[in-house]
Design an enzyme around this catalytic site. Structure first.
Site, PDB file in Angstrom:
ATOM      1  N   SER A  49      -2.466   4.606   3.737  1.00 10.77           N
ATOM      2  CA  SER A  49      -2.164   3.147   3.052  1.00 10.77           C
ATOM      3  C   SER A  49      -0.779   2.492   3.206  1.00 10.77           C
ATOM      4  O   SER A  49       0.193   3.149   2.628  1.00 10.77           O
ATOM      5  CB  SER A  49      -2.675   2.960   1.898  1.00 10.77           C
ATOM      6  OG  SER A  49      -4.170   3.402   1.786  1.00 10.77           O
ATOM      7  N   THR A  50      -0.357   1.500   3.915  1.00 13.39           N
ATOM      8  CA  THR A  50       1.035   1.276   4.081  1.00 13.39           C
ATOM      9  C   THR A  50       1.087  -0.332   4.643  1.00 13.39           C
ATOM     10  O   THR A  50       0.201  -0.632   4.883  1.00 13.39           O
ATOM     11  CB  THR A  50       1.760   2.061   5.326  1.00 13.39           C
ATOM     12  OG1 THR A  50       1.523   3.560   5.094  1.00 13.39           O
ATOM     13  CG2 THR A  50       3.095   1.714   5.849  1.00 13.39           C
ATOM     14  N   ILE A  51       2.422  -0.888   4.537  1.00 15.02           N
ATOM     15  CA  ILE A  51       2.512  -2.303   5.081  1.00 15.02           C
ATOM     16  C   ILE A  51       3.349  -2.162   6.170  1.00 15.02           C
ATOM     17  O   ILE A  51       4.546  -1.459   5.835  1.00 15.02           O
ATOM     18  CB  ILE A  51       2.511  -3.276   4.153  1.00 15.02           C
ATOM     19  CG1 ILE A  51       4.104  -3.153   3.313  1.00 15.02           C
ATOM     20  CG2 ILE A  51       1.636  -3.446   2.920  1.00 15.02           C
ATOM     21  CD1 ILE A  51       5.124  -3.977   3.958  1.00 15.02           C
TER      22      ILE A  51
END
Length: 532
Positions: free
Chosen positions: A343-345
């Site tokens: 989970s990353t942007i």
């Protein structure tokens, strides 16, 4: 693609893209816009990033053509060690335990970028994020889909922060986070010291120690990001850049070196031959990455040797076109890294002058630990879950050490074309970068098409398992199965293969281009002209 002579900001959430574009309209540059967009991302997608996480960035200076790398990944508390954990009866890392909370690097990263290359004060840059945190915003489709983390319900501060009135917000419901607005205001007024050497620091340290952490004010005060020289390789005439270890970017480059030994352009796009080569290259590249990469301040990393074209030829010779290799990983690898955060942007920004920011930020797994200190409004990441408790390895836990990182920004260029790009998703990232590069270089796609095409991902380090979107033709999947690949099908535009963005500068024509991945709520939004 978005095409304009002015700036563009591309993020996984339209409010963040618009906030960045607005900063450009106020006279800010790509760095100002990227920080503003990242701050808004922490408000609108707290389940993947925020002030409690880490940050990496590549900055391209259009005037000089020079690249600058920033590693703002936090270190462990000085008092945390394998021996300390074992003396307290801990023989494995709890993925949401306080021992996984390294000093968050995001705010220090903002400060370093703004201080060196930015033009606007934090009071202007952070104002959109403060507005949305204080006044609220209605949840978009992907927001609502990923908002709730059932495994974190008992974590201190989680429900109070992200489930107002005990109910998870749905699509279209308004969410406010006044505590986060206050934290952002403190940074806007006092800069990095608000986070690392002020009252907020005392709140964090007191809270973390109450949860059993070894964190001290000195651990926060002493932390500094590191400016680093990007590493690179060539791929069929293009130069592709990643940041050096402690990140996994080197795996994208070694994967490309192996892929270059095969005539991918002669294979049809996403054909069995092309996918087979890339999947096998992924296994070989990740095996070396996991064996050798850690924090170079503790263990030397053989970067030059890993990027050698001679090594790539030797590794490519191990690929059998008719058979998938299920055992290419050294036998001493532990399976702990198969439990990965994804989970990353990722966001990218380009201004009217052609300066580019390629930025990635993450809590590691979802909300990270889900722990929220009283009154602060953001969760602490769990990046330290990537450490190993076996002494003597490159990624062994130690005090003031940074773990092997999954989050990586990227950049590529050839002649007049310069592209800032990235694709998030834990161990998916390096392999997704290589697929994006192949789409551009081998198959002549523009950046929007290169992001949209179906992708595969292999989250594990062993075996023949591989996931791919079901839009890859059944005939291709059948042929791959015959070669021994064990395929798990994903939905079209699956979050599992990551979402990405890209911006491109054509310096010959002084025109900017951008693309945004349909796997998110994101958009590439151009700056509007000043018409006064």
């Amino acid at each position: 693609m978005v095409v304009t002579k002015l700036g563009i900001v591309a993020t996984p959430q339209f409010l963040a893209s618009q906030a960045g574009a607005h900063i450009l309209e106020q006279g800010g540059n790509a760095v100002d816009a990227a920080i503003a967009a990242n701050a808004v991302m922490g408000v609108v997608q707290p389940y993947v990033n925020g002030m409690g996480g880490d940050l990496f960035a590549i900055y391209y200076d259009a005037k000089t053509g020079k690249l600058y790398g920033l590693n703002s990944s936090g270190w462990t508390p000085k008092g945390l060690s394998i021996e300390y954990l074992k003396s307290h009866g801990v023989d494995h890392i709890n993925p949401i335990g306080v021992e996984t909370i390294d000093i968050p690097g995001a705010v220090a990263g903002w400060d370093a970028l703004r201080g060196r290359f930015g033009t606007l004060p934090f009071s202007e840059i952070l104002s959109p994020a403060i507005y949305y945190a204080q006044n609220g915003f209605p949840l978009a489709e992907r927001n609502a889909r990923y908002w709730l983390a059932k495994s974190l319900m008992q974590q201190p501060g989680y429900k109070e922060t992200y489930m107002p009135n005990g109910v998870a917000p749905k699509m279209g419901d308004e969410f406010k986070n006044p505590a986060l607005a206050n934290s952002l205001r403190q940074v806007a007024e006092h800069g990095r010291d608000a986070f690392y050497n002020g009252p907020m620091t005392e709140t964090m340290v007191t809270f973390l120690q109450s949860q059993g952490g070894t964190h001290t004010r000195d651990d926060f005060r002493d932390f500094e990001p590191e400016w680093v020289e990007p590493i690179s390789t060539t791929y069929r005439g293009w130069t592709v850049y990643e940041l050096p270890p402690n990140g996994q970017g080197i795996a994208a480059l070694t994967m490309l070196n192996i892929m270059e030994q095969f005539p991918l352009g002669q294979y049809a796009h996403n054909s069995a031959d092309a996918l087979h080569v890339m999947i096998e290259a992924k296994k070989l590249a990740y095996a070396d990455m996991y064996k050798y990469v850690g924090d170079p301040r503790f263990t030397p990393v053989p970067v030059k040797e890993m990027l050698s074209k001679e090594l790539a030829k030797k590794r490519a010779a191990l690929v059998k076109m008719d058979k998938a290799a299920c055992e290419v990983v050294p036998s001493d690898i532990e399976k702990i890294l198969d439990a990965h955060g994804n989970s990353t942007i990722y966001l990218s920004a380009i201004d009217k002058d052609g300066n580019i920011v390629s930025l990635i930020q993450s809590n590691y797994a979802g909300y990270g630990t889900g722990m929220v200190a009283p009154g602060l409004g953001f969760s602490f990441h769990n990046r330290g879950a990537g450490f190993q408790l076996t002494p003597g390895l490159p990624n062994s836990l130690a005090g003031r050490k940074r773990p092997l990182h999954t989050i990586i920004p990227a950049f590529m260029e050839k002649d007049d074309i310069h592209i800032g790009f990235g694709i998030m998703g834990g161990w998916n990232q390096a392999q997704a970068h290589a697929q994006f590069v192949a789409n551009v270089v081998d198959y002549g796609m523009n950046v929007q098409a290169a992001l949209e095409e179906p992708r595969f991902t292999k989250g594990t380090f062993e075996g023949c398992d591989v996931q791919m979107e079901n839009t890859i033709p059944a005939s291709v999947r059948d042929e791959l199965t015959k070669r021994g690949h064990q395929i798990e099908l994903l939905e079209p535009f699956s979050f599992s293969v990551g979402q990405g963005e890209a911006v491109l500068r054509d310096t010959k024509r002084n025109v900017n281009f951008a693309g945004a991945d349909p796997r998110s709520d994101g958009e590439a939004i151009p700056q509007e002209p000043t018409t006064k």
